[in-house]
Design an enzyme around this catalytic site. Structure first.
Site, PDB file in Angstrom:
ATOM      1  N   GLU A 131      14.920  11.491 -39.473  1.00  0.00           N
ATOM      2  CA  GLU A 131      16.382  11.595 -39.562  1.00  0.00           C
ATOM      3  C   GLU A 131      16.939  10.223 -39.957  1.00  0.00           C
ATOM      4  O   GLU A 131      16.228   9.227 -39.867  1.00  0.00           O
ATOM      5  CB  GLU A 131      16.952  12.004 -38.190  1.00  0.00           C
ATOM      6  CG  GLU A 131      16.486  13.381 -37.780  1.00  0.00           C
ATOM      7  CD  GLU A 131      17.070  13.811 -36.443  1.00  0.00           C
ATOM      8  OE1 GLU A 131      17.811  13.009 -35.835  1.00  0.00           O
ATOM      9  OE2 GLU A 131      16.774  14.942 -36.041  1.00  0.00           O
ATOM     10  N   ALA A 134      16.219   8.150 -36.831  1.00  0.00           N
ATOM     11  CA  ALA A 134      14.955   8.202 -36.071  1.00  0.00           C
ATOM     12  C   ALA A 134      13.843   8.769 -36.927  1.00  0.00           C
ATOM     13  O   ALA A 134      14.065   9.639 -37.765  1.00  0.00           O
ATOM     14  CB  ALA A 134      15.113   9.060 -34.812  1.00  0.00           C
ATOM     15  N   GLU A 247      -2.435  13.755 -40.931  1.00  0.00           N
ATOM     16  CA  GLU A 247      -1.496  13.196 -41.904  1.00  0.00           C
ATOM     17  C   GLU A 247      -1.871  11.745 -42.218  1.00  0.00           C
ATOM     18  O   GLU A 247      -1.885  11.323 -43.375  1.00  0.00           O
ATOM     19  CB  GLU A 247      -0.064  13.252 -41.354  1.00  0.00           C
ATOM     20  CG  GLU A 247       0.941  12.603 -42.313  1.00  0.00           C
ATOM     21  CD  GLU A 247       2.389  12.704 -41.846  1.00  0.00           C
ATOM     22  OE1 GLU A 247       2.619  13.226 -40.747  1.00  0.00           O
ATOM     23  OE2 GLU A 247       3.267  12.270 -42.595  1.00  0.00           O
ATOM     24  N   ARG A 248      -2.195  10.985 -41.177  1.00  0.00           N
ATOM     25  CA  ARG A 248      -2.528   9.569 -41.386  1.00  0.00           C
ATOM     26  C   ARG A 248      -3.852   9.424 -42.111  1.00  0.00           C
ATOM     27  O   ARG A 248      -4.001   8.584 -43.003  1.00  0.00           O
ATOM     28  CB  ARG A 248      -2.519   8.842 -40.045  1.00  0.00           C
ATOM     29  CG  ARG A 248      -1.089   8.676 -39.580  1.00  0.00           C
ATOM     30  CD  ARG A 248      -0.922   8.294 -38.150  1.00  0.00           C
ATOM     31  NE  ARG A 248       0.529   8.304 -37.872  1.00  0.00           N
ATOM     32  CZ  ARG A 248       1.051   8.298 -36.669  1.00  0.00           C
ATOM     33  NH1 ARG A 248       0.270   8.266 -35.604  1.00  0.00           N
ATOM     34  NH2 ARG A 248       2.363   8.331 -36.520  1.00  0.00           N
ATOM     35  N   LEU A 342      -3.779  -9.148 -62.995  1.00  0.00           N
ATOM     36  CA  LEU A 342      -4.836  -9.325 -63.987  1.00  0.00           C
ATOM     37  C   LEU A 342      -4.502  -8.659 -65.322  1.00  0.00           C
ATOM     38  O   LEU A 342      -5.132  -8.929 -66.323  1.00  0.00           O
ATOM     39  CB  LEU A 342      -6.178  -8.794 -63.452  1.00  0.00           C
ATOM     40  CG  LEU A 342      -6.828  -9.644 -62.344  1.00  0.00           C
ATOM     41  CD1 LEU A 342      -8.090  -8.991 -61.837  1.00  0.00           C
ATOM     42  CD2 LEU A 342      -7.127 -11.062 -62.839  1.00  0.00           C
TER      43      LEU A 342
END
Lengths: 384, 285
Positions: A131, A134, A247-248, A342
């Site tokens: 949100e 939060a 999810e992680r 690079l």
């Protein structure tokens, strides 16, 4: 023969070849165009469904293949190579965060209504937690759902929701009991078109541009009680936490694919590009930087595979998963930056792919819980 | 009391198909066309370290065509490959695409086109397929000979460079209908083939040998259920000795060399200059 670090078996590698062919033939050629249009075709969901990619870890009863999380891990790694973080995110959200909670906690009726059509690619799903005020602090969420007869009246708003614009349903985190803190949270499936549910603007982003990211608004939005995930109030917190690990891991795995792709690109670049009478690869400073990148990549890969191995073995490896997510996504950012450097002037040009990798990689340490949140979780696991 | 045995067969009685066909396809292991090939300094071989391998793309088209024919007519696709243990990877790929069985001719030494065709001949005599479908050539040495040799050894008809009338983007292609047409009596096959001035249609008596061109079909991906099923499909191991074939090569590779590097092109200001250069410098018009 040992395949994939003692983690993947021959069949996983065969599946990897299939996914890689799909990515090479059907995603990569259009990645730039979709990023520019800030949208990828909705048909990709049905195409992925047709290939069985949306239901790898789900039961056959709902149209999945029940092949398991390791196959999905292969898919996530290879999607990370498609060159468009947005495409990987939009498709990934469907089979990781949007349908994950439905499969784990949904009632039979909810699985038939939402999970099965999502696996078939007919319905696009989203997960709505964050949100304006939060995110990872889920106990501080403000969107409320007040019970009234056989409906919940939802009020509040969500933001940064992947697939938010075209989602047919949103698995929404709401407070069913605003006084009860984390015990007052529930997940509610809200369908597109429900009166009082509106989608705000599609948000402009630094990277992941092909994915649609939205603000969602709920104003006296009436959602049937039958859409309460699992049918029991107050289970939102564990339901959200239950899918956070995957999810992680999915973000760490995507970062691995992306790093592998960038390393291949940079190896080809330094062999071809010449300066002062020799290929860039002839300069020790360049060789050593690439060697360091490869080392950092390998370290990130080993840590991610360690967490993945624990996870698929049934462990709640919260510290290792947080470490993997932090290390893999941060390493991906650094490698993207080094690779861009690079490339010299070309690295700063929009016509080269490396700038997109650089922009896309930046989301890694932010989305799915920031690096700071990961570090805090690790500290807590250490008993601090 | 007598137990009435229950048949182990599926409850659904299989519908009669037009005609069961047995098709033998090949799956040669070749260097990945995406990889960069370097010749060893002494010209004895290419540098093989770090190379990736896959099924010869023309063979993959053959596998796909075999699968489509069997989907239409019923029957069986058997895939064969020759080489060391590593060719099982290509056999598993064809099995994952949908072939029913595999035959692996275990041989690690050098082979020439006659050796390959000789081994395939014995496999064909053992398997007795109605049709052999193989790539028109393999993308490693591009010889384009095995199909022709095989037909000659078997005394069968051959149709090389099989292609398709309609575009690969067409609805018909998307619905995965076969391009090769087996006659209603199951005794002939119709093949559209690419020739210099267009397409020619041939009719061949079965059994026959067909080689595939690039524009015959778009091979399917190996699906996940296909990959899982491939695990338990049988691979029969044979050797040149078991097949009774002397594979001592008659052709020897003397030396490999990279093609000369292409010189950079030039831009010409107008058509007149182009025509002039083509006529007077290149002497091609």
């Amino acid at each position: 023969m040992l395949h994939g670090y003692g983690l993947y078996e021959e069949e996983h590698e065969a599946f990897r070849r299939t996914v890689r062919a799909v990515v090479e033939k059907e995603l990569k050629p259009s990645a730039s165009q979709w990023e520019e249009q800030e949208e990828f075709p909705r048909e990709l969901f049905t195409r992925f469904a047709e290939l069985g990619f949306l239901g790898l870890k789900y039961p056959e009863a709902y149209g999945g293949t029940e092949a398991g999380e390791l196959y999905e891990a292969v898919l996530l790694e290879e999607l990370g190579r498609c060159g468009s973080g947005g495409v990987a995110a939009g498709l990934g959200a469907q089979f990781t965060i949007a349908t994950g909670p439905l499969h784990k906690y949904g009632t039979e009726e909810q699985k038939q209504r939402f999970l099965a059509p999502a696996i078939r690619g007919e319905k696009v799903g989203a997960l709505g937690i964050t949100e304006p005020d939060a995110g990872s602090d889920v106990a501080g969420l403000r969107t409320t759902a007040r019970r009234e007869g056989d409906c919940y009246i939802v009020n509040g708003s969500k933001t940064y929701i992947t697939n938010g614009v075209r989602a047919d349903f949103v698995v929404l985190a709401v407070k069913t009991n605003p006084e009860a803190g984390r015990k007052g949270l529930s997940l509610l499936v809200v369908e597109k078109g429900t009166p009082g549910f509106s989608v705000g603007r599609k948000l402009k982003k630094l990277g992941w541009r092909a994915s649609d990211t939205a603000e969602l608004f709920f104003e006296d939005c009436r959602v049937p009680v039958a859409n309460l995930l699992g049918g029991v109030e107050g289970q939102g917190f564990p339901q959200i936490m239950g899918n956070f690990q995957w999810e992680r891991l999915s973000l760490a795995l995507g970062a691995l694919g992306s790093m592998e792709e960038m390393l291949e690109v940079i190896l080809a670049h330094v062999r071809e590009r010449r300066a002062f009478g020799q290929a860039l690869s002839g300069f020790q400073v360049v060789r050593h930087r690439i060697a360091d990148m490869a080392t950092a990549f390998e370290a990130a890969r080993q840590l991610t595979y360690h967490a993945l191995r624990l996870h698929v073995g049934g462990e709640y490896a919260i510290a290792q998963t947080s470490m993997a997510k932090k290390v893999a996504t941060e390493t991906c950012c650094r490698i993207a930056d080094e690779c861009l450097q690079l490339h010299g002037g070309a690295g700063y040009m929009m016509e080269y792919d490396i700038q997109r990798h650089w922009r896309d990689a930046r989301l890694g340490p932010i989305g799915g819980g920031t690096s700071e949140i990961m570090t805090e979780i690790i500290a807590k696991q250490l008993g601090l | 009391m007598v137990d009435v045995p229950v048949s182990c067969r599926s409850r659904e009685y299989p519908l009669f198909k037009e005609k069961d066909v047995k098709i033998l396809v090949t799956a040669k292991r070749v260097e990945d066309p995406e990889s960069k090939i370097k010749v060893k300094p002494d010209g004895s071989d290419i540098v093989r370290e770090g190379l990736k391998y896959k099924i010869n793309p023309f063979d993959e088209i053959g596998v796909e065509e075999g699968l489509r024919l069997v989907a239409k007519h019923g029957g069986e696709v058997v895939v064969v490959s020759i080489g060391g243990k590593e060719v099982q990877e290509q056999l598993r790929h064809a099995l994952a695409m949908g072939a029913q069985r595999a035959v692996w001719v275990n041989h690690t030494g050098a082979l020439d086109q006659m050796g390959v065709a000789g081994l395939l001949q014995k496999v064909v005599e053992k398997e007795k397929p109605d049709l052999v479908v193989l790539g028109k050539q393999s993308i490693d040495d591009d010889q384009n000979q095995v199909g022709q040799y095989l037909a000659e050894y078997l005394g069968w008809g051959q149709a090389t460079f099989a292609s398709k009338v309609e575009s690969l983007e067409s609805e018909q292609e998307k619905s995965k209908t076969p391009a090769l047409q087996v006659g209603a009596d199951g005794k002939t096959v119709q093949v559209v083939r690419e020739v210099d001035n267009g397409l020619a249609t041939l009719e061949c008596q079965l059994p026959a040998v067909v080689t595939t061109d690039l524009r015959l079909n778009l091979p399917r991906y190996a699906s996940l259920p296909g990959i899982m099923k491939a695990k338990s499909k049988p691979i029969e191991e044979l050797t040149p000795e078991k097949l009774g074939v002397d594979v001592t090569p008659k052709v020897q590779v003397v030396k490999l060399a990279s093609p000369p590097e292409r010189k950079a092109g030039i831009k010409v200001p107008d058509v007149a200059t182009l025509v002039d250069k083509l006529r007077n410098e290149a002497k091609v018009v």
